[in-house]
Design an enzyme around this catalytic site. Structure first.
Site, PDB file in Angstrom:
ATOM      1  N   HIS A  78       0.948  -1.414   0.252  1.00  0.00           N
ATOM      2  CA  HIS A  78      -0.035  -0.082   0.042  1.00  0.00           C
ATOM      3  C   HIS A  78       1.194   1.254  -0.285  1.00  0.00           C
ATOM      4  O   HIS A  78       0.428   2.779  -0.212  1.00  0.00           O
ATOM      5  CB  HIS A  78      -1.417   0.198   1.012  1.00  0.00           C
ATOM      6  N   ASP A 123       0.513  -7.592   1.873  1.00  0.00           N
ATOM      7  CA  ASP A 123       0.955  -6.152   1.599  1.00  0.00           C
ATOM      8  C   ASP A 123       1.911  -5.698   1.465  1.00  0.00           C
ATOM      9  O   ASP A 123       2.528  -5.869   2.958  1.00  0.00           O
ATOM     10  CB  ASP A 123      -0.818  -5.548   3.032  1.00  0.00           C
ATOM     11  N   GLN A 212       0.859   5.861  11.566  1.00  0.00           N
ATOM     12  CA  GLN A 212       1.458   6.871  10.356  1.00  0.00           C
ATOM     13  C   GLN A 212       2.021   6.504  10.079  1.00  0.00           C
ATOM     14  O   GLN A 212       2.549   7.952  10.707  1.00  0.00           O
ATOM     15  CB  GLN A 212      -0.264   7.562   9.713  1.00  0.00           C
ATOM     16  N   GLY A 213       2.547   6.703   8.829  1.00  0.00           N
ATOM     17  CA  GLY A 213       4.420   6.517   8.146  1.00  0.00           C
ATOM     18  C   GLY A 213       4.898   5.237   8.791  1.00  0.00           C
ATOM     19  O   GLY A 213       6.074   5.348   8.850  1.00  0.00           O
ATOM     20  N   ASP A 214       4.211   4.944   9.631  1.00  0.00           N
ATOM     21  CA  ASP A 214       5.343   3.274  10.224  1.00  0.00           C
ATOM     22  C   ASP A 214       4.971   2.865   9.531  1.00  0.00           C
ATOM     23  O   ASP A 214       6.100   1.398   8.917  1.00  0.00           O
ATOM     24  CB  ASP A 214       4.896   2.647  10.817  1.00  0.00           C
ATOM     25  N   SER A 215       3.680   2.697   8.344  1.00  0.00           N
ATOM     26  CA  SER A 215       3.756   1.110   7.084  1.00  0.00           C
ATOM     27  C   SER A 215       4.896   1.010   6.306  1.00  0.00           C
ATOM     28  O   SER A 215       5.811   2.251   6.343  1.00  0.00           O
ATOM     29  CB  SER A 215       2.594   1.960   6.236  1.00  0.00           C
TER      30      SER A 215
HETATM   31  N1  ARG Z   1      -1.101   2.271   7.162  1.00  0.00           N
HETATM   32  C1  ARG Z   1      -0.615   2.764   7.938  1.00  0.00           C
HETATM   33  C2  ARG Z   1       0.620   3.713   7.282  1.00  0.00           C
HETATM   34  O1  ARG Z   1       0.338   3.948   5.901  1.00  0.00           O
HETATM   35  C3  ARG Z   1       0.234   2.585   9.078  1.00  0.00           C
HETATM   36  C4  ARG Z   1      -0.549   1.722  10.667  1.00  0.00           C
HETATM   37  C5  ARG Z   1      -0.959   1.465  11.262  1.00  0.00           C
HETATM   38  N2  ARG Z   1      -2.011   1.509  12.258  1.00  0.00           N
HETATM   39  C6  ARG Z   1      -1.590   1.045  13.432  1.00  0.00           C
HETATM   40  N3  ARG Z   1      -2.344   1.078  14.604  1.00  0.00           N
HETATM   41  N4  ARG Z   1      -0.484   0.235  13.316  1.00  0.00           N
HETATM   42  O2  ARG Z   1       1.695   4.089   7.927  1.00  0.00           O
END
Ligand code: ARG
Length: 267
Positions: A78, A123, A212-215
């Site tokens: 993603h 993913d 967000q941003g750790d993905s």
């Molecule tokens: N989708 C998020 C990203 O793009 C990461 C989300 C992780 N969320 C969590 N609650 N662990 O960075």
């Protein structure tokens, strides 16, 4: 429940687009929380030491990754576009401080996104760098379920609280494994977790999580000889909320596919 899951993933993509150009990377670490109930690092993290996790990669679209080999970065599907030539991504490596003058920056030349990726499951992706990263150790992936339990380490430059800014300095935290039955239970994700492909981790009391941003970044633990990657940061309901652990791509499930893709990309 499937609906908010989709929204969460879309939000991540929108976020990624908003940080192209590195604007968010330049944002300073927030000095103080806006709400005193909230610890400075809501993901429950503390700063990682320089050199502690040499395989950690920050990607310019606002994601994390891990060095799989000197030329390949393992990240989340993603975080990237379709498979093919791609010279638009910049990887920053070798530093905890993204502004450090000793950072290494290398452009991508190819993206391989998991075949069949459609926004749920699958993913994972590999990004090939235009030149090899030298002097940095790589992170081996789990090839069996042997390490898919216990306590894991998470790390990255993502938000330190839900809706918070990106971080200049890498944060790390420890999170406990959460079983599929609990993670998919009625008081948690209620069937939205793809049990075979995803692995949950985080305290059920909340307070420690990726965000967000750790993905795309790795979740790892001690293996037979050194650290081994068991997860890829994928999604969650907000961040660090009670009863909603982080959901990670279960690397062991995809290890053969990742390995053959890596071989096809030249290792
Ligand atoms: N989708 C998020 C990203 O793009 C990461 C989300 C992780 N969320 C969590 N609650 N662990 O960075």
């Amino acid at each position: 429940m499937a609906r908010w899951r989709t929204l969460t993933r879309l939000a991540a993509v929108a976020f990624a687009a908003a940080t192209v150009g590195g604007v968010a990377l330049a944002a300073p670490v927030s000095a103080a929380p806006e709400n005193s109930d909230v610890t400075p690092f809501v993901v429950g993290g503390t700063p990682a030491a320089q050199g502690e996790f040499p395989f950690m990669v920050r990607l310019s679209m606002g994601c994390g990754g891990a060095l799989y080999s000197p030329r390949l970065v393992l990240t989340a599907a993603h975080c990237v576009g379709r498979t093919g030539n791609n010279t638009t991504i910049t990887a920053t490596l070798g530093v905890v401080d993204l502004q450090s003058s000793s950072r290494i920056q290398i452009r991508s030349n190819y993206v391989y996104r998991a075949p069949g990726y459609n926004g749920a499951g699958d993913d994972w992706a590999l990004i090939r760098l235009a030149s090899p990263a030298t002097g940095l150790s790589t992170l081996p992936i789990a090839t069996s379920t042997a390490y898919d339990s216990g306590t894991f380490t998470i790390a990255g430059w993502g938000s330190s609280r839900e809706n918070g800014p990106q971080q200049r300095y890498m944060l790390k935290a420890s999170v406990p494994f959460v079983s599929d039955s609990v993670c998919n239970g009625p008081s948690s994700y209620d069937g939205d977790v793809i049990a075979a492909e995803e692995i949950c981790a985080g305290p059920l009391s909340g307070g420690t999580d990726t965000c967000q941003g750790d993905s795309g970044g790795p979740m790892f633990r001690q293996g037979g000889s050194g650290l081994v990657q068991v997860g890829i940061v994928s999604w969650g309901n907000g961040c660090a909320r009670a009863n909603y652990p982080g959901v990670y791509t279960q690397v062991s499930y995809f290890s053969s596919a990742i390995r053959s893709a890596a071989t096809s990309l030249g290792g």
